[in-house]
Design an enzyme around this catalytic site. Structure first.
Site, PDB file in Angstrom:
ATOM      1  N   ASP A 158       0.859  -1.191   0.000  1.00 16.67           N
ATOM      2  CA  ASP A 158       0.000   0.000   0.000  1.00 16.67           C
ATOM      3  C   ASP A 158       0.889   1.233   0.000  1.00 16.67           C
ATOM      4  O   ASP A 158       1.735   1.396   0.892  1.00 16.67           O
ATOM      5  CB  ASP A 158      -0.908   0.013   1.235  1.00 16.67           C
ATOM      6  CG  ASP A 158      -2.004  -1.042   1.159  1.00 16.67           C
ATOM      7  OD1 ASP A 158      -2.074  -1.743   0.127  1.00 16.67           O
ATOM      8  OD2 ASP A 158      -2.776  -1.172   2.124  1.00 16.67           O
ATOM      9  N   ASP A 183     -15.223  -3.157  -1.467  1.00 16.06           N
ATOM     10  CA  ASP A 183     -14.855  -2.931  -0.074  1.00 16.06           C
ATOM     11  C   ASP A 183     -16.119  -2.644   0.721  1.00 16.06           C
ATOM     12  O   ASP A 183     -16.866  -1.722   0.382  1.00 16.06           O
ATOM     13  CB  ASP A 183     -13.890  -1.749   0.036  1.00 16.06           C
ATOM     14  CG  ASP A 183     -12.673  -1.914  -0.873  1.00 16.06           C
ATOM     15  OD1 ASP A 183     -12.194  -3.054  -0.999  1.00 16.06           O
ATOM     16  OD2 ASP A 183     -12.218  -0.913  -1.449  1.00 16.06           O
TER      17      ASP A 183
END
EC number: 5.3.1.16
Length: 239
Positions: free
Chosen positions: A8, A129
Site C-alpha cells: 500500500d 470494499d
C-alpha cells in the site's frame, strides 16, 4: 490459489492502515521497490499494489513508484487506487501493470466500467470494499447504500470476471477475514473471488483455499511476521 503480498503506497512509502483509517497508518518500508523485490525473492508470483493517495484524490498519485516496481521485478503486478478514467487504465497498463483494479468508478460510472471491460476484459479487476455489508468508496471514506452482494451481481452482469472482496472492519486487524460474507458471496455469484482483509495465519489461508477462493491478499501479517510467505506458498502449492 493465488497468494498476493500487498504493498500500500502513501506519499511514496509502503504503509499499512488499521481498518482503513488514514490517521492510523504505520510505515512498514520507506522503500516500496525494495519491498517488492523482497516479496519476489521469497517466491511471490504476483504483487497487489494500492495507491492510497490516489484512492482519495481520484487520480494516480504514486505512478512513478508503481512504474519503478514494475521495472524492478519480473513477476506480475496488479494495481489500483484512484483509477477513474480510460486514460488512467491505459497509463497503468503501459508502465507494466498486468491487471488494473477499479473501485469507486465501478460503482459510480457504469458506462466507463462497461467500456474498459469491453476493451480489456480480464485485465480489469473490481475491488468491492464493504463495512457492515455495504460498499464503501473513495478510499473507504464514503459509504454507499448498496450491499456488497448486489454490487457483485451487477459486476457479474457487466462482464467482470474477478473481484477483490475486503471487509474493512477486518483490514489490518489480524483477526481473520470475514468467512461468512465470503461464503455468501461465493454462493451468489460465479466470479473469481480474491479475499482480502484480516488474514493472519496459515489456518486462515487454508480455510480460504478449502472454500475455493481464487486468491488471497496478505498484508500486515507479512510485515509483522505472524506469517511466513514462503511457508504459505509451499502449503498452498502442495494442496
Amino acid at each position: 490459489m493465488e497468494i498476493l503480498p500487498a504493498i500500500d503506497l502513501k506519499e511514496g512509502r509502503c504503509v499499512r492502515l488499521y481498518q482503513g483509517e488514514f490517521n492510523k497508518e504505520t510505515v512498514v518500508n520507506e522503500h516500496p521497490v525494495a519491498q517488492a523485490m523482497i516479496f519476489e525473492k521469497m517466491g511471490a508470483n504476483r504483487l497487489h499494489i494500492v495507491d492510497l493517495d490516489g484512492a482519495v484524490l481520484g487520480k494516480s498519485a504514486n505512478l512513478s513508484t508503481i512504474e519503478d516496481i514494475c521495472k524492478a521485478v519480473r513477476i506480475s503486478v496488479q494495481a489500483g487506487g484512484g483509477i477513474r478514467s480510460l486514460s488512467a487504465v491505459e497509463m497503468l497498463l503501459s508502465i507494466g501493470v498486468e491487471k488494473v483494479i477499479l473501485g469507486t468508478a465501478a460503482l459510480h460510472n457504469r458506462s466507463f466500467l462497461e467500456e474498459v471491460i469491453r476493451l480489456y476484459g480480464e485485465k480489469i479487476i473490481v475491488g468491492i470494499d464493504a463495512k457492515n455489508g455495504y460498499v464503501a468508496t473513495r478510499g473507504w471514506l464514503d459509504m454507499s447504500e448498496i450491499s456488497y452482494i448486489e454490487l457483485a451481481k451487477q459486476m457479474e452482469a457487466v462482464g467482470v470476471q474477478t473481484i477483490i472482496f475486503t471487509d474493512i472492519s477486518k483490514d489490518g486487524t489480524l483477526m481473520g477475514p470475514n468467512f461468512a460474507q465470503l461464503q455468501l458471496l461465493q454462493e451468489e455469484v460465479s466470479l473469481r473471488i480474491i479475499a482480502s482483509g484480516g488474514i493472519s495465519s496459515l489456518q486462515d489461508v487454508e480455510q480460504l483455499q478449502a472454500m475455493n477462493m481464487y486468491g488471497v491478499i496478505i498484508g500486515k501479517a507479512l510485515y509483522e511476521k505472524t506469517m511466513d510467505l514462503q511457508e504459505v506458498l509451499r502449503v498452498t502449492k502442495s494442496c
